[in-house]
Design a protein around this motif. Structure first.
Motif, short mmCIF file in Angstrom:
data_model
loop_
_atom_site.label_atom_id
_atom_site.label_comp_id
_atom_site.label_asym_id
_atom_site.label_seq_id
_atom_site.Cartn_x
_atom_site.Cartn_y
_atom_site.Cartn_z
N ALA A 69 0.83 -1.20 0.00
CA ALA A 69 0.00 0.00 0.00
C ALA A 69 0.87 1.26 0.00
O ALA A 69 0.58 2.23 -0.70
N GLY A 70 1.95 1.23 0.78
CA GLY A 70 2.85 2.38 0.82
C GLY A 70 3.50 2.64 -0.52
O GLY A 70 3.68 3.81 -0.92
N ASN A 71 3.86 1.58 -1.24
CA ASN A 71 4.47 1.76 -2.56
C ASN A 71 3.45 2.31 -3.55
O ASN A 71 3.80 3.13 -4.42
N GLN A 72 2.18 1.91 -3.40
CA GLN A 72 1.14 2.46 -4.27
C GLN A 72 0.89 3.93 -3.98
O GLN A 72 0.70 4.74 -4.89
N VAL A 73 0.91 4.30 -2.70
CA VAL A 73 0.75 5.71 -2.31
C VAL A 73 1.86 6.54 -2.94
O VAL A 73 1.61 7.64 -3.48
N LYS A 74 3.09 6.04 -2.88
CA LYS A 74 4.23 6.78 -3.42
C LYS A 74 4.07 6.99 -4.93
O LYS A 74 4.32 8.08 -5.45
N SER A 114 -10.84 -7.81 5.01
CA SER A 114 -10.28 -7.70 3.67
C SER A 114 -9.67 -6.33 3.42
O SER A 114 -9.57 -5.90 2.27
N MET A 115 -9.23 -5.66 4.47
CA MET A 115 -8.78 -4.27 4.34
C MET A 115 -7.44 -4.06 5.02
O MET A 115 -7.15 -4.62 6.07
N VAL A 116 -6.62 -3.21 4.38
CA VAL A 116 -5.38 -2.71 4.99
C VAL A 116 -5.47 -1.19 4.98
O VAL A 116 -5.73 -0.59 3.93
N THR A 117 -5.30 -0.56 6.12
CA THR A 117 -5.39 0.89 6.22
C THR A 117 -4.44 1.39 7.28
O THR A 117 -4.09 0.66 8.22
N ASP A 118 -4.00 2.64 7.14
CA ASP A 118 -3.16 3.26 8.15
C ASP A 118 -3.93 4.26 8.99
O ASP A 118 -3.35 5.02 9.76
N LEU A 119 -5.26 4.26 8.86
CA LEU A 119 -6.09 5.15 9.66
C LEU A 119 -6.27 4.58 11.06
O LEU A 119 -6.54 3.39 11.23
N THR A 120 -6.14 5.45 12.07
CA THR A 120 -6.31 5.05 13.46
C THR A 120 -7.71 5.43 13.94
O THR A 120 -8.46 6.09 13.24
N ALA A 121 -8.04 5.01 15.16
CA ALA A 121 -9.38 5.25 15.70
C ALA A 121 -9.70 6.74 15.79
O ALA A 121 -10.80 7.16 15.39
N ASP A 122 -8.77 7.54 16.30
CA ASP A 122 -9.07 8.97 16.44
C ASP A 122 -9.19 9.64 15.07
O ASP A 122 -9.98 10.57 14.89
#
Length: 347
Positions: free
Chosen positions: A163-168, A282-290
């Motif tokens: 996911a990080g490589n896709q963001v880049k 089925s998800m990968v995310t870097d979003l946190t609860a807050d």
């Protein structure tokens, strides 16, 4: 008299609890926004010398640009998120080696503007050519090459690394546009999200292979179950620009999905949490609860229409083994300026 004091005491406690809850939500929102801004891949787009340069005697701010005789100020309040649909038929899992992590068949940038309370979605053709970081099967960096943007996810661990490589890669395509978070889901999970809101209605386009699904062009169809999944994923690789046709269907589906989700949210305020929980396996995310709390509170009152869903324009080269889509760079710059900048008057 004693009973009255008890009621007053209870009222005081409830008022205090309410204030604590309000303050807690306020703090969470502030922390969420601060965290998202900190996570950005860069501070602002980097147009460099491609845009007009300021005059030496002007009072110039570092986040201003001049383009076609006008001055624009970058809006640092805007939050941008990369949403990816990965062509993996199972839950997203960590891979031991690279090259086998799935491609990003659907690529969308979700843009939230808190100043105008508007939501914009920028759709990116999977075959768009840009600089992509490549890795070998042991995840050792090999170099950067120009390739289809959807391949970036395949070079990684199948989760955060991919996911990080896709963001880049997407940020590079968009002139180092800041991206504040990402969400990657496998495409079969889409029909689960679709059914969580009760399905959506679409009008079958002329270029859809109706003979394969018994659907007639011009017919209004309710998409539920796996039909929704096939509708937004299917393409005939033997047809020229089939990926572009599919992208148009994905745009159509997104508009219908957002509209239906708004209707269902009005009936059930817990819908965002239900959608999030349904996607988790089925998800990968870097979003946190807050961050999620902040975004849910922000996006609830945002407007969104067909004009707010932008498909990057360009041309497709079909002469090679695989289609190559080249974005119209002038149009791309104008889109970035229209969405992420505000004109500075009197300069």
């Amino acid at each position: 008299m004693k009973l009255k004091k008890i009621f007053l005491w209870i009222a005081g406690v409830l008022t205090a609890l309410l204030l604590v809850i309000v303050m807690a939500l306020f703090i969470i929102n502030r922390l969420g926004k601060a965290s998202l801004l900190k996570n950005a891949s860069s501070r602002m787009p980097q147009f460099s010398e491609e845009l007009d340069q300021p005059m030496p005697d002007e009072e110039w701010q570092e986040d201003w640009i001049r383009y076609q005789g006008k001055v624009y100020d970058y809006n640092e309040n805007i939050l941008t998120f990369l949403c990816m649909g990965i062509d993996v038929d199972d839950v997203l899992s960590e891979q031991q080696q690279g090259w086998d992590s799935g491609q990003a068949d659907a690529i969308f940038l979700l843009v939230l503007n808190p100043d105008t309370k508007t939501m914009t979605i920028i759709a990116i053709d999977r075959n768009t050519m840009t600089d992509v970081d490549m890795y070998d099967q042991e995840n050792n960096y090999l170099g950067t090459v120009q390739a289809q943007v959807n391949l970036a996810h395949g070079y990684g661990d199948g989760r955060e690394g991919s996911a990080g490589n896709q963001v880049k890669a997407v940020s590079r395509l968009m002139y180092e546009l800041p991206i504040h978070g990402y969400c990657a889901i496998n495409l079969p999970a889409i029909y689960i999200l679709n059914d969580t809101i009760g399905g959506v209605d679409v009008i079958i386009p002329e270029d859809f292979p109706s003979e394969d699904f018994a659907l007639s062009p011009g017919e209004t169809v309710h998409l539920d179950g796996r039909l929704a999944y096939f509708y937004i994923r299917y393409r005939d690789v033997n047809v020229v620009e089939s990926a572009r046709m599919r992208l148009n269907r994905q745009k159509q589906y997104l508009l219908a999905f957002v509209e239906k989700a708004k209707q269902e949210f009005a009936k059930d305020v817990t819908l965002p949490l239900k959608l999030f929980n349904a996607a988790i396996p089925s998800m990968v995310t870097d979003l946190t609860a807050d961050e999620v709390v902040y975004l849910a509170g922000e996006a609830a009152g945002y407007t969104f229409s067909e004009d707010d869903l932008i498909v990057l324009p360009g041309v497709t080269d079909t002469s090679g083994e695989f289609d190559e889509f080249y974005v119209d760079q002038d149009a791309l710059k104008q889109i970035i300026i229209d969405v992420f900048y505000t004109e500075v008057e009197g300069i």
